[in-house]
Write a protein that holds these residues in place. Structure first.
Motif, short mmCIF file in Angstrom:
data_model
loop_
_atom_site.label_atom_id
_atom_site.label_comp_id
_atom_site.label_asym_id
_atom_site.label_seq_id
_atom_site.Cartn_x
_atom_site.Cartn_y
_atom_site.Cartn_z
N THR A 53 0.86 -1.18 0.00
CA THR A 53 0.00 0.00 0.00
C THR A 53 0.89 1.23 0.00
OG1 THR A 53 -1.75 -1.13 1.25
CG2 THR A 53 -1.81 1.27 1.22
N VAL A 54 0.65 2.14 -0.93
CA VAL A 54 1.48 3.34 -1.04
C VAL A 54 0.57 4.52 -1.35
CG1 VAL A 54 1.96 2.89 -3.49
CG2 VAL A 54 3.45 4.40 -2.20
N ALA A 55 0.82 5.64 -0.67
CA ALA A 55 0.04 6.85 -0.90
C ALA A 55 0.59 7.61 -2.10
CB ALA A 55 0.06 7.74 0.34
N ALA A 56 -0.30 8.24 -2.84
CA ALA A 56 0.14 9.09 -3.94
C ALA A 56 1.12 10.12 -3.41
CB ALA A 56 -1.07 9.77 -4.59
N GLY A 57 2.24 10.27 -4.12
CA GLY A 57 3.29 11.19 -3.69
C GLY A 57 4.38 10.52 -2.89
N GLU A 58 4.16 9.28 -2.43
CA GLU A 58 5.14 8.55 -1.63
C GLU A 58 5.87 7.52 -2.50
OE1 GLU A 58 5.86 9.46 1.43
OE2 GLU A 58 4.36 11.04 1.23
N LEU A 86 -4.85 2.54 -14.02
CA LEU A 86 -3.91 3.63 -13.78
C LEU A 86 -3.01 3.90 -14.97
CD1 LEU A 86 -2.88 2.82 -10.09
CD2 LEU A 86 -4.61 4.44 -10.89
N GLY A 87 -2.97 2.99 -15.92
CA GLY A 87 -2.10 3.15 -17.08
C GLY A 87 -0.80 2.40 -16.91
N SER A 88 0.13 2.61 -17.84
CA SER A 88 1.43 1.93 -17.76
C SER A 88 2.20 2.46 -16.56
CB SER A 88 2.23 2.15 -19.04
OG SER A 88 2.43 3.54 -19.28
N LEU A 89 3.10 1.65 -16.03
CA LEU A 89 3.79 1.99 -14.79
C LEU A 89 4.56 3.30 -14.91
CD1 LEU A 89 4.23 1.02 -11.90
CD2 LEU A 89 6.18 -0.31 -12.69
N ASP A 90 5.15 3.55 -16.08
CA ASP A 90 5.91 4.79 -16.25
C ASP A 90 4.99 6.01 -16.31
OD1 ASP A 90 5.07 3.71 -18.88
OD2 ASP A 90 6.01 5.52 -19.66
N ALA A 91 3.68 5.81 -16.51
CA ALA A 91 2.75 6.94 -16.61
C ALA A 91 2.44 7.55 -15.25
CB ALA A 91 1.45 6.49 -17.28
N THR A 131 13.58 2.00 -6.44
CA THR A 131 12.60 2.75 -5.67
C THR A 131 11.84 3.67 -6.61
OG1 THR A 131 13.92 2.66 -3.64
CG2 THR A 131 12.24 4.38 -3.77
N LEU A 132 10.52 3.57 -6.58
CA LEU A 132 9.66 4.36 -7.45
C LEU A 132 8.81 5.31 -6.61
CD1 LEU A 132 8.38 1.58 -9.88
CD2 LEU A 132 10.35 3.09 -10.17
N ARG A 133 8.64 6.53 -7.10
CA ARG A 133 7.75 7.49 -6.44
C ARG A 133 6.45 7.59 -7.24
NH1 ARG A 133 8.17 11.08 -2.56
NH2 ARG A 133 10.45 10.83 -2.48
N VAL A 134 5.33 7.42 -6.56
CA VAL A 134 4.03 7.54 -7.20
C VAL A 134 3.70 9.03 -7.33
CG1 VAL A 134 1.58 6.97 -7.04
CG2 VAL A 134 3.29 5.35 -6.22
N ASP A 135 3.31 9.45 -8.51
CA ASP A 135 2.99 10.85 -8.74
C ASP A 135 1.88 11.31 -7.80
OD1 ASP A 135 4.86 10.81 -10.73
OD2 ASP A 135 3.41 10.56 -12.36
N PRO A 136 2.00 12.53 -7.24
CA PRO A 136 1.01 13.00 -6.25
C PRO A 136 -0.42 13.03 -6.78
CG PRO A 136 2.96 14.41 -6.23
CD PRO A 136 3.11 13.49 -7.42
N GLU A 137 -0.59 13.27 -8.09
CA GLU A 137 -1.94 13.38 -8.63
C GLU A 137 -2.54 12.04 -9.03
OE1 GLU A 137 1.00 14.04 -12.01
OE2 GLU A 137 0.80 14.60 -9.89
N ASN A 167 -5.06 7.86 -2.25
CA ASN A 167 -4.92 9.29 -2.49
C ASN A 167 -5.93 10.03 -1.63
OD1 ASN A 167 -4.66 11.92 -3.43
ND2 ASN A 167 -4.24 11.27 -5.52
N THR A 168 -5.49 10.43 -0.45
CA THR A 168 -6.34 11.19 0.47
C THR A 168 -6.06 12.67 0.26
OG1 THR A 168 -6.25 9.40 2.09
CG2 THR A 168 -6.94 11.56 2.88
N PRO A 169 -7.07 13.49 0.07
CA PRO A 169 -6.83 14.91 -0.13
C PRO A 169 -5.99 15.51 0.99
CG PRO A 169 -9.13 14.38 -0.55
CD PRO A 169 -8.50 13.16 0.04
N ALA A 170 -5.08 16.40 0.63
CA ALA A 170 -4.20 17.04 1.63
C ALA A 170 -5.04 17.88 2.58
CB ALA A 170 -3.16 17.90 0.93
#
Length: 299
Positions: A53-58, A86-91, A131-137, A167-170
């Motif tokens: 489980t990973v949050a958007a932006g993390e 969600l699309g391709s992993l690089d997206a 290590t991959l970072r999930v885009d915040p959006e 993705n919980t709103p900030a």
């Protein structure tokens, strides 16, 4: 007189005879100590993840290990997102760091990241991580992490664990506090106010403005940097307050000969970003009672 020749009847093997013969042959070879094993098809790598489980932006980290089944030239471990909207992993991810690579890790457009491993000899082991970072959006969703040792056609792509993106709103909960203390006497008597604005999180706050309402159109003096006063108000503006941090400002309210009785000042958060989920602690007040220019008390 010759008898007519009998028509030839083709010979048909009873159904199942071939299977029976094969089984008998296998049995005889097994008795003789001959063993048969089905060779695996490119079962040469395996993966694990730091969290499913990973949050958007993390970020999350993929560890991989394996052994090349045959010599492989220009090998690399590839990663993909399967069974997802969600699309391709690089997206929706970007490379934060990688190890075990023999060249810079890269994104393969419309597929996902690759960790270059160089040339591998048959039976040679390999290991690494990325290590991959999930885009915040990135919206909330799930994907199956797929992986493949690439080279000479590559191994069959395999399914790894399912990863959930949240993705919980900030939000930034600002807690406003106001306290007062009298400074009385013959020389410049006044009430001294301390305004505290604390960010309870979970995110940093920006564009924070807190406005204090003064009694009777009074104008404050001795203001901290970032605060201004107009008749009836004090406005304090802060560029940002970090999660867990606090901004402190002070100002004074002069006491005149006619300022006898209750003095109530109220401070309220009037602007901030992102949204404040708890309005209950956005306002605070301080009440004082002025008995004379030489005597006052505050609750």
């Amino acid at each position: 007189m010759k008898r007519p020749a009998s028509p030839s009847i083709p010979y048909r093997r009873p159904r199942g005879a071939a299977r029976v013969r094969t089984l008998c042959l296998a049995f005889l070879l097994a008795v003789a100590g001959v063993q048969f094993m089905v060779s695996p098809a490119h079962a040469v790598s395996a993966v694990s993840v730091s969290s499913t489980t990973v949050a958007a932006g993390e970020t999350f980290t993929i560890d991989f290990t394996g052994t090349a089944d045959t010599p492989r030239t220009g090998a690399g471990e590839n990663f993909y997102a399967g069974s997802t909207d969600l699309g391709s992993l690089d997206a929706f991810t970007s490379i934060e760091s990688c190890t075990g690579n023999t060249a810079p890790c890269t994104e393969v457009a419309e597929f996902g990241p690759r960790v270059p491993l160089g040339d591998l000899a048959g039976g040679e082991s390999f290991a690494g991580s990325i290590t991959l970072r999930v885009d915040p959006e990135t919206p909330a969703g799930t994907f199956v992490l797929r992986y493949q040792l690439y080279a000479n056609g590559g191994e069959a792509t395999a399914d790894g664990p399912t990863i959930t993106v949240t993705n919980t709103p900030a939000e930034a909960d600002l807690d406003v506090g106001l306290s007062a203390q009298p400074r009385v006497g013959i020389l410049v008597p006044h009430l001294s106010y301390t305004l505290r604005t604390r960010d309870n999180g979970p995110d940093d706050a920006s564009g924070v403005t807190v406005t204090a309402t003064l009694p009777g159109g009074k104008t404050a003096t001795g203001l901290s940097a970032g605060c201004t006063s107009a008749p009836g108000t004090v406005t304090c503006t802060y560029g940002s307050i970090a999660e867990g941090g606090e901004a402190v400002s002070t100002f004074r309210l002069p006491i005149g000969l006619l300022d006898i009785g209750p003095v109530v000042v109220t401070a309220t958060r009037t602007a901030s970003a992102p949204g404040d989920p708890n309005a209950a602690n956005d306002t605070a007040g301080a009440a004082c009672t002025v008995l004379s220019i030489a005597l006052a008390n505050c609750a």
